[in-house]
Design an enzyme around this catalytic site. Structure first.
Site, PDB file in Angstrom:
ATOM      1  N   HIS A   1       0.837  -1.193   0.000  1.00  0.00           N
ATOM      2  CA  HIS A   1       0.000   0.000   0.000  1.00  0.00           C
ATOM      3  C   HIS A   1       0.876   1.248   0.000  1.00  0.00           C
ATOM      4  O   HIS A   1       2.099   1.165   0.178  1.00  0.00           O
ATOM      5  CB  HIS A   1      -0.859   0.063   1.274  1.00  0.00           C
ATOM      6  CG  HIS A   1      -1.668  -1.153   1.570  1.00  0.00           C
ATOM      7  ND1 HIS A   1      -3.024  -1.219   1.350  1.00  0.00           N
ATOM      8  CD2 HIS A   1      -1.320  -2.353   2.117  1.00  0.00           C
ATOM      9  CE1 HIS A   1      -3.486  -2.389   1.745  1.00  0.00           C
ATOM     10  NE2 HIS A   1      -2.477  -3.106   2.210  1.00  0.00           N
TER      11      HIS A   1
ATOM     12  N   GLU B   1       2.667  -0.940   4.366  1.00  0.00           N
ATOM     13  CA  GLU B   1       2.425   0.426   3.904  1.00  0.00           C
ATOM     14  C   GLU B   1       3.752   1.118   3.603  1.00  0.00           C
ATOM     15  O   GLU B   1       4.676   1.086   4.414  1.00  0.00           O
ATOM     16  CB  GLU B   1       1.681   1.236   4.976  1.00  0.00           C
ATOM     17  CG  GLU B   1       0.289   0.730   5.320  1.00  0.00           C
ATOM     18  CD  GLU B   1      -0.776   1.272   4.369  1.00  0.00           C
ATOM     19  OE1 GLU B   1      -0.426   2.011   3.431  1.00  0.00           O
ATOM     20  OE2 GLU B   1      -1.962   0.949   4.605  1.00  0.00           O
TER      21      GLU B   1
ATOM     22  N   HIS C   1      -2.407  -3.080  -3.526  1.00  0.00           N
ATOM     23  CA  HIS C   1      -3.795  -2.913  -3.090  1.00  0.00           C
ATOM     24  C   HIS C   1      -4.703  -2.738  -4.306  1.00  0.00           C
ATOM     25  O   HIS C   1      -5.838  -3.231  -4.336  1.00  0.00           O
ATOM     26  CB  HIS C   1      -3.897  -1.701  -2.159  1.00  0.00           C
ATOM     27  CG  HIS C   1      -5.115  -1.719  -1.293  1.00  0.00           C
ATOM     28  ND1 HIS C   1      -5.420  -0.702  -0.419  1.00  0.00           N
ATOM     29  CD2 HIS C   1      -6.119  -2.626  -1.162  1.00  0.00           C
ATOM     30  CE1 HIS C   1      -6.555  -0.985   0.207  1.00  0.00           C
ATOM     31  NE2 HIS C   1      -6.991  -2.140  -0.220  1.00  0.00           N
TER      32      HIS C   1
ATOM     33  N   ASP D   1      -3.375   2.357  -4.948  1.00  0.00           N
ATOM     34  CA  ASP D   1      -2.036   2.216  -4.357  1.00  0.00           C
ATOM     35  C   ASP D   1      -1.475   0.801  -4.562  1.00  0.00           C
ATOM     36  O   ASP D   1      -2.246  -0.149  -4.728  1.00  0.00           O
ATOM     37  CB  ASP D   1      -2.074   2.568  -2.859  1.00  0.00           C
ATOM     38  CG  ASP D   1      -3.094   1.764  -2.062  1.00  0.00           C
ATOM     39  OD1 ASP D   1      -4.225   1.590  -2.556  1.00  0.00           O
ATOM     40  OD2 ASP D   1      -2.768   1.326  -0.949  1.00  0.00           O
TER      41      ASP D   1
END
Length: 272
Positions: A112, A198, A234, A244
């Site tokens: 992400h 992330e 994602h 993303d």
């Protein structure tokens, strides 16, 4: 005359003997006094600490310390422990997680990107807001955007900041709330079987080399514990909702640095 000489000599020898005896006594008394004046040296016991990974106890002075955790060696510092936590990550536990379904281990990594406030990292350090967000501590009064998202309860297993710092929020044994409504090659509910990573970024600018370096170390460690991990963005598992990690994420670099097999990158290595 000789008798007087013997008498004088005898008196002199007696004087020297008495003087020597008194001197020895004084020296002994001085030595005893000096010893009594010195405080006894107390040896403090060495503090023993357990290795976070293997639980072997060792002197604290010889342990590797990281975030008030102790490790017996560099190898164990970089391991994924039995509780699902990476040693070289900063641990910031999030309340937003669930137990994975029974007999399910992660076999997918989802990449992400996130930035709070949006694109603020370009101007100043702001990754602490992401930590607050994942821990349900985000102050809605700090920024207008925060007021829009403060009520959301989300998390990821890992965050890699612009500087390459690795932060872990959820054990890999549990499922973080990162994927939402999603499907990977026909399998629904990706949170059940995935690990979320992330990247701090906005999808409109390139990511940092330091982030890829940390990602490489993390992927290698995760792959050692979870063989045959597959990798997706994602946007690959929720194409109607998400974009993303975006067109600036370098999948080819990830493949090259980690030596992931092409079959474990089912969506390819093109920028997307």
């Amino acid at each position: 005359m000789a008798r007087w000489l013997f008498l004088i000599a005898g008196v002199y020898l007696l004087y020297r003997w008495i003087k020597g005896k008194n001197s020895t006594k004084l020296n002994r008394e001085d030595a005893l006094k000096s010893m009594s004046d010195k405080a006894p040296e107390i040896l403090e016991p060495e503090v023993m600490v357990p290795c976070q990974y293997c639980n072997v106890h060792l002197p604290q002075s010889t342990a590797i310390t990281f975030e008030q955790r102790f490790y017996c060696c560099e190898e164990h510092l970089h391991e994924l422990d039995i509780a699902g936590w990476i040693g070289f990550a900063n641990w910031r536990p999030s309340p937003n997680y669930d137990v994975r379904p029974e007999n399910i281990q992660p076999d997918l990594v989802v990449i992400h990107h996130i930035s709070l406030p949006p694109s603020e990292f370009k101007n100043k350090h702001s990754s602490h807001y992401i930590v607050d967000f994942f821990q349900n501590k985000l102050d809605p009064n700090v920024h207008p955007y925060f007021a829009e998202i403060a009520g959301q309860k989300v998390s990821s297993h890992f965050l890699i900041t612009r500087s390459g710092e690795l932060i872990q929020f959820v054990s890999t044994l549990n499922k973080a709330w990162h994927a939402g409504v999603s499907s990977f090659l026909g399998r629904e509910k990706c949170n059940d079987f995935s690990i979320g990573i992330e990247f701090e970024g906005d999808g409109e600018s390139a990511f940092e080399d330091a982030q890829y370096k940390t990602l490489t170390a993390l992927v290698k460690r995760l792959s050692a514990s979870y063989p045959n991990l597959q990798f997706a963005g994602h946007s690959d598992i929720a194409p109607d909702r998400k974009t993303d990690p975006g067109p600036f994420f370098d999948w080819q670099k990830l493949k090259k640095e980690t030596e992931i097999s092409p079959k474990n990158l089912p969506y390819g290595v093109t920028f997307r």
